[in-house]
Design a protein around this motif. Structure first.
Motif, PDB file in Angstrom:
ATOM      1  N   THR A 419       1.412  -1.224  -0.140  1.00  0.00           N
ATOM      2  CA  THR A 419      -0.283  -0.079   0.277  1.00  0.00           C
ATOM      3  C   THR A 419       0.713   1.346  -0.039  1.00  0.00           C
ATOM      4  O   THR A 419       1.634   1.248   0.192  1.00  0.00           O
ATOM      5  CB  THR A 419      -1.003  -0.018   0.891  1.00  0.00           C
ATOM      6  N   TRP A 420       0.065   2.261  -0.258  1.00  0.00           N
ATOM      7  CA  TRP A 420       1.204   3.099  -0.366  1.00  0.00           C
ATOM      8  C   TRP A 420       0.799   4.449  -0.784  1.00  0.00           C
ATOM      9  O   TRP A 420      -0.900   4.520  -0.648  1.00  0.00           O
ATOM     10  CB  TRP A 420       2.256   3.539  -1.986  1.00  0.00           C
ATOM     11  N   SER A 421       0.280   6.153   0.265  1.00  0.00           N
ATOM     12  CA  SER A 421      -0.465   7.030  -0.526  1.00  0.00           C
ATOM     13  C   SER A 421       1.371   8.360  -0.725  1.00  0.00           C
ATOM     14  O   SER A 421       2.250   7.668  -0.149  1.00  0.00           O
ATOM     15  CB  SER A 421      -0.646   7.868   0.309  1.00  0.00           C
ATOM     16  N   ALA A 422       0.389   9.184  -1.010  1.00  0.00           N
ATOM     17  CA  ALA A 422       1.824  10.628  -1.145  1.00  0.00           C
ATOM     18  C   ALA A 422       1.185  11.875  -0.542  1.00  0.00           C
ATOM     19  O   ALA A 422       0.318  12.176  -1.150  1.00  0.00           O
ATOM     20  CB  ALA A 422       1.695  11.059  -2.562  1.00  0.00           C
ATOM     21  N   TYR A 435       4.582   6.923   1.844  1.00  0.00           N
ATOM     22  CA  TYR A 435       4.952   6.097   2.613  1.00  0.00           C
ATOM     23  C   TYR A 435       3.904   4.804   2.645  1.00  0.00           C
ATOM     24  O   TYR A 435       3.061   4.972   1.910  1.00  0.00           O
ATOM     25  CB  TYR A 435       5.167   6.192   4.713  1.00  0.00           C
ATOM     26  N   GLY A 436       4.198   3.570   3.320  1.00  0.00           N
ATOM     27  CA  GLY A 436       3.258   2.666   2.456  1.00  0.00           C
ATOM     28  C   GLY A 436       4.075   1.570   3.717  1.00  0.00           C
ATOM     29  O   GLY A 436       4.737   1.661   4.022  1.00  0.00           O
ATOM     30  N   MET A 437       3.036   0.688   3.046  1.00  0.00           N
ATOM     31  CA  MET A 437       3.125  -0.984   3.536  1.00  0.00           C
ATOM     32  C   MET A 437       4.607  -1.503   2.387  1.00  0.00           C
ATOM     33  O   MET A 437       4.005  -1.684   1.612  1.00  0.00           O
ATOM     34  CB  MET A 437       1.845  -1.794   4.393  1.00  0.00           C
ATOM     35  N   ILE A 438       5.575  -2.459   2.816  1.00  0.00           N
ATOM     36  CA  ILE A 438       6.183  -3.142   1.676  1.00  0.00           C
ATOM     37  C   ILE A 438       5.681  -4.741   2.715  1.00  0.00           C
ATOM     38  O   ILE A 438       5.855  -4.724   3.706  1.00  0.00           O
ATOM     39  CB  ILE A 438       7.661  -2.774   2.117  1.00  0.00           C
ATOM     40  N   THR A 439       5.931  -5.164   2.049  1.00  0.00           N
ATOM     41  CA  THR A 439       5.738  -6.668   2.464  1.00  0.00           C
ATOM     42  C   THR A 439       7.623  -7.292   1.861  1.00  0.00           C
ATOM     43  O   THR A 439       8.018  -7.336   0.451  1.00  0.00           O
ATOM     44  CB  THR A 439       5.255  -7.536   2.028  1.00  0.00           C
ATOM     45  N   PHE A 440       8.409  -8.304   2.551  1.00  0.00           N
ATOM     46  CA  PHE A 440       9.394  -9.339   1.941  1.00  0.00           C
ATOM     47  C   PHE A 440       9.046  -9.715   1.835  1.00  0.00           C
ATOM     48  O   PHE A 440       8.304 -10.952   1.069  1.00  0.00           O
ATOM     49  CB  PHE A 440       9.601  -8.757   3.292  1.00  0.00           C
ATOM     50  N   GLU A 441      10.017 -10.465   0.448  1.00  0.00           N
ATOM     51  CA  GLU A 441       9.904 -11.830  -0.311  1.00  0.00           C
ATOM     52  C   GLU A 441       9.416 -12.897   0.514  1.00  0.00           C
ATOM     53  O   GLU A 441       8.796 -13.890  -0.251  1.00  0.00           O
ATOM     54  CB  GLU A 441      10.995 -11.770  -1.332  1.00  0.00           C
ATOM     55  N   ASP A 442      10.543 -13.507   1.672  1.00  0.00           N
ATOM     56  CA  ASP A 442      10.472 -13.985   2.906  1.00  0.00           C
ATOM     57  C   ASP A 442       9.572 -13.816   3.174  1.00  0.00           C
ATOM     58  O   ASP A 442       9.754 -15.095   4.273  1.00  0.00           O
ATOM     59  CB  ASP A 442      11.923 -14.506   2.523  1.00  0.00           C
ATOM     60  N   GLY A 443       8.986 -13.230   3.826  1.00  0.00           N
ATOM     61  CA  GLY A 443       8.091 -12.956   4.771  1.00  0.00           C
ATOM     62  C   GLY A 443       8.814 -11.851   5.496  1.00  0.00           C
ATOM     63  O   GLY A 443       9.296 -11.113   5.340  1.00  0.00           O
TER      64      GLY A 443
END
Lengths: 494, 399
Positions: A419-422, A435-443
């Motif tokens: 997710t993101w926003s400016a 800013y926003g939510m990032i998810t890592f490839e391995d969890g």
């Protein structure tokens, strides 16, 4: 025997067109008219000598032949060279080491106080490894040089860092000899606590300083190694003074074609880092085995170091390096933004910027140093879930095990945007705040700040990588907080 | 599941101050304004109160900490006063304290009062929050609009919605709330707007423009509760009782575990499911007459329609554009203008939502009165999409 076995560099993404600087000052000084050629690297508001050092070190350690930081058990020393370190009393090298998970029983030191601090650090590392004092040492040069508005330095300087790994053996470049000449020649100075340099006349510096002192050191190192000046294939000597390097080469008998690109057109002069930046740049192109490389740097005397390229230097190591970072640059003609980022103009930032909430609980900073500086989270040994931050109870709703997490750093993990926003409301020195939510490839995931991002560039799924940055500054107490932010992966970076 | 509190507690009286930029009033005056209306409606005086719960969020710009500000402003008869704080759901938390006190038999008559005095900061919007000594060192630099705007990006990706279609639905939500707020003389924002105005407003946090954000208002709201028996004894007619009251709080899984996709409120779904169960509601879309949801931002309202099981998943845009939630629609939503136009004095908002549902169920909503509503619901949310407090309350005619 000691040699340089790996290299890496970091150049901030932003480049300021010198034409923008020249245009701003022509009204008061017509001579700026002819000075608008090329561009210089400028740090984003959240970058300083420490953040750039961390990124250059990661470039040096993470890819290619050198081991990753976790595997660097033999790395026993970290030398950080700069004259623009953010802390006068808190070891800056210790911050860099912790960010790289290289703290603990290792020697870390700041080498500063002169424009040759970078070469001095390299020389010290080579001497330590040549002797019984070190097996493997990381040398990082970094500078974000402040310059007065409309000064020559504003045009000439560039922000950047480079890192070299020094270890026993021939390496890519085998160390042949080194010489240091100490002379208290004050071409410029910056008093303790002063914001800017004070510089003497350029012609005097060139004729009485560089032309006299540098050849002495260069001739001494050549004599020490028994090498003729005419045999030098590559001569690295940074200077902001036009044709200073040519003059030295000519006076000692080094052939003109040994002088490479000093990067003034594309990057600017990176202070103590620049000799190492130029050396990394040279190595990135691959070197002819047997080639002789002479590196010198001037500053209250002169360091001169002589190397011979090995077979291993022929092929580039696949680092991003100076070349990779230069290719990822974004040129701007926004001079006002440069002034704002460097606090060179008094801006109305709005009341939202006023909050005095930046006093840092140092006991928390220490307790959570691995989390905050090394981006260390946890891995649940029961269910395998990666998580940030590491806590006593597993975040996985299907698990919830207590006291099962072992340390796991997300520093080098690939991630993408969920997710993101400016945000145009929140105060940030470079709006809008992304800013926003990032998810890592391995969890694992967390809500992060994005930096070095253009409006319209982010989308759900955009791949990002983590970079070490300034989280916030406490102007009242002179403290800087560091943390990690997500940056879109671009070009050869991806 | 526990037996619950259905029909154990009745609303004896309610009051609500005018919301808005109340430059002339402090938190104390706003509290008195809401309290006096509630006393009058309840037909009691302050000496009959057994205990009070007081909600306010920003104690640093309001009245300070503790229960004393309420006890002092209202000159309460030396009874227990508890200050509660649960982000923007603080009002629901105060109501919960008073309701549970009566349901338990510990109190005969209890007061819940929420207040927020926001317009003493010197700028628009909400002040930032710190979140503690550790969070301040790593949590992303954000604002409320930026946090809630995150929903839009994930919702669009999940349901394959274009930015244009999403913006149209969001605009419809705001146009509807402005139309409703225009009929409410206590509302902060009372001017109707057009879809074009909403779509062309200055950007606050992509994709939310100015009209996608609720009012930042001063105000207070109060509720006096008792048992249905006492309410009857005191001569109360058309008695409204609490059917369900449920809270659900994030435990960090949305923020830290990859099972949440970012497009909905995990907690709202849980609180709604439990509330429907407590109230005995099987088919919400058919049984709920009206509701007030936590429309801090238009996109919050959109996804909440689905989380409350009123729209099918992915179906909220169609329902919104079809007018399903308009004042003349099947389930009117934000009949009083909502947070959007009535305003959002944080500590008061949960109780303000109940105020409108109570007025409607009491057939006293004036020009906004709906035709014979039976079940009213409030949804009061605090925090951000990834970490929040969700409160769902259902009230209706006593059975």
């Amino acid at each position: 025997m000691a040699g340089i076995s790996a290299y890496g560099a970091y150049v901030p993404r932003l480049r300021l067109a010198r034409s923008a600087i020249a245009a701003a000052h022509q009204w008061s000084d017509p001579s700026f008219k002819g000075k608008g050629k090329g561009e210089r690297a400028i740090a984003n508001w959240d970058e300083d000598a420490i953040t750039m050092a961390v990124e250059a070190a990661r470039d040096c350690l993470a890819h290619g032949a050198a081991p990753g930081p976790e595997a660097s058990a033999s790395l026993d020393a970290l030398y950080l060279a700069s004259t623009t370190l953010p802390f006068a009393d808190r070891q800056n090298a210790g911050i860099v080491a912790t960010a790289l998970s290289l703290d603990g029983q290792r020697r870390t030191l700041d080498i500063t106080g002169s424009q040759r601090a970078g070469t001095t650090a390299l020389l010290e590392a080579l001497h330590a490894v040549s002797g019984p004092y070190s097996d493997q040492a990381l040398v990082v040069g970094t500078d974000k040089r402040p310059a007065k508005v409309a000064s020559a330095g504003e045009l000439a300087y560039g922000d950047g860092a480079a890192a070299l790994l020094v270890e026993e053996g021939e390496g890519l470049l085998t160390f042949l000899a080194g010489v240091t000449e100490t002379t208290d020649f004050v071409d410029h100075f910056r008093g303790a606590g002063e914001a800017f340099d004070y510089t003497w006349e350029e012609r005097w510096i060139r004729d009485e300083g560089i032309s006299q002192i540098v050849p002495e050191a260069v001739n001494a190192v050549l004599a020490k190694a028994g090498v003729e000046a005419s045999a030098i294939d590559h001569f690295i000597f940074p200077s902001t003074i036009g044709r200073a390097a040519d003059g030295v080469a000519k006076s000692v008998g080094i052939k003109a074609e040994a002088l490479g690109d000093n990067l003034s057109a594309t990057l600017g002069e990176c202070g103590t880092a620049h000799a190492l930046v130029m050396l990394s740049h040279l190595l990135e192109g691959g070197l002819k085995p047997g080639a002789l490389v002479l590196v010198a740097a001037f500053g209250q005397g002169c360091d001169a170091l002589l190397f011979r390229a090995t077979e291993a230097a022929a092929a580039p190591q696949g680092k991003l390096g100076v070349r990779g970072h230069l290719a990822l640059g974004k040129t701007s003609d926004n001079y006002m933004q440069y002034l704002a980022f460097n606090d060179l103009v008094t801006l109305e930032k709005g009341m939202r910027a006023e909050r005095d909430d930046y006093k840092t609980a140092l006991s928390v900073t220490y307790r959570k140093r691995d989390m905050l500086l090394a981006l260390e989270g946890g891995k649940c040994t029961q269910c395998g879930t990666l998580q940030f931050p590491r806590t006593d109870i597993c975040v996985n709703p299907q698990c919830g095990a207590h006291h099962t997490q072992e340390p796991h750093s997300f520093r080098d993990s690939k991630a993408s945007v969920l997710t993101w926003s400016a945000d145009y409301l929140t105060y940030i020195p470079n709006p809008p705040s992304h800013y926003g939510m990032i998810t890592f490839e391995d969890g694992g995931r967390f809500m992060t700040d994005f930096t070095d991002v253009d409006v319209g560039e982010l989308d759900v799924g955009t791949p990002v990588k983590m970079m070490f940055r300034i989280k916030s500054r406490d102007g009242l107490r002179g403290f800087v907080r560091y943390f990690w932010k997500a940056v879109p992966q671009r070009g050869q970076d991806a | 599941m526990a037996r619950g509190i259905k029909d154990k507690v009745a609303i004896l009286g309610m009051g609500c101050s005018r919301f808005g930029e109340r430059w002339e009033s402090g938190a104390e005056e706003l509290m008195v304004e809401a309290y006096e209306e509630a006393l009058l409606d309840a037909g009691i005086d302050g000496s009959q109160l057994d205990a009070a719960w007081f909600s306010t969020h920003y104690e640093e710009i309001n009245v300070g900490k503790g229960g004393l500000p309420l006890a002092t402003a209202l000159r309460l008869p030396n009874i227990a006063v508890t200050r509660v704080e649960n982000f923007c759901a603080s009002g629901s938390e105060a109501f919960r304290g008073a309701v549970y006190a009566v349901a338990s038999g510990a109190c005969d008559i209890a007061l819940a009062l929420g207040v927020e005095k926001l317009k003493d900061t010197g700028y628009g919007g909400l002040p930032g929050s710190l979140g503690g000594t550790l969070n301040a060192q790593w949590a992303a630099t954000g604002s409320a609009p930026g946090n809630f705007a995150q929903l839009a990006s994930a919702y669009r990706a999940k349901h394959g919605v274009s930015r244009k279609d999403l913006k149209r639905a969001l605009a419809h939500i705001s146009v509807k709330s402005h139309a409703n707020g225009a009929k409410n003389d206590k509302a902060h924002l009372r001017k109707p707007i057009t879809e074009e105005q909403a779509l062309n407003a200055p950007m606050i946090a992509e994709p939310l423009g100015l009209f996608d954000c609720c009012g930042v208002s001063d105000g207070a709201a109060a509720c006096i509760v008792t048992t249905p028996e006492i309410a009857k004894q005191l001569g109360k007619e058309r008695i409204v009782t609490v059917k369900a009251l449920q809270l659900s709080l994030s435990n960090g899984s949305e923020a830290g575990h990859n099972s949440w996709d970012g497009s909905y409120f995990h907690t709202t779904r849980i609180a709604a499911r439990k509330a429907y169960e407590e109230a005995g509601i099987k088919k919400p879309r058919e049984e709920v007459s009206m509701f007030e949801c936590h429309d801090c931002f238009s996109v919050t309202e959109l996804v909440t329609m689905e989380d409350l099981q009123l729209s099918a998943e992915g179906g909220a845009i169609t329902d919104v554009l079809d007018g399903f939630y308009d004042a003349e629609g099947t389930i009117p939503c934000q009949i009083d203008g909502g947070l959007k136009c009535f305003g959002h004095p944080i500590g008061a908002s949960g109780i303000r939502m109940l105020y409108e549902m109570y007025l409607q169920l009491s057939h006293r909503a004036g020009p906004r009165q709906l035709d014979a509503p039976r079940i009213g619901m409030t949804h009061n949310l605090g925090g951000s999409p990834m970490s929040n407090v969700a409160a769902v309350c259902i009230i209706g005619a006593a059975e």
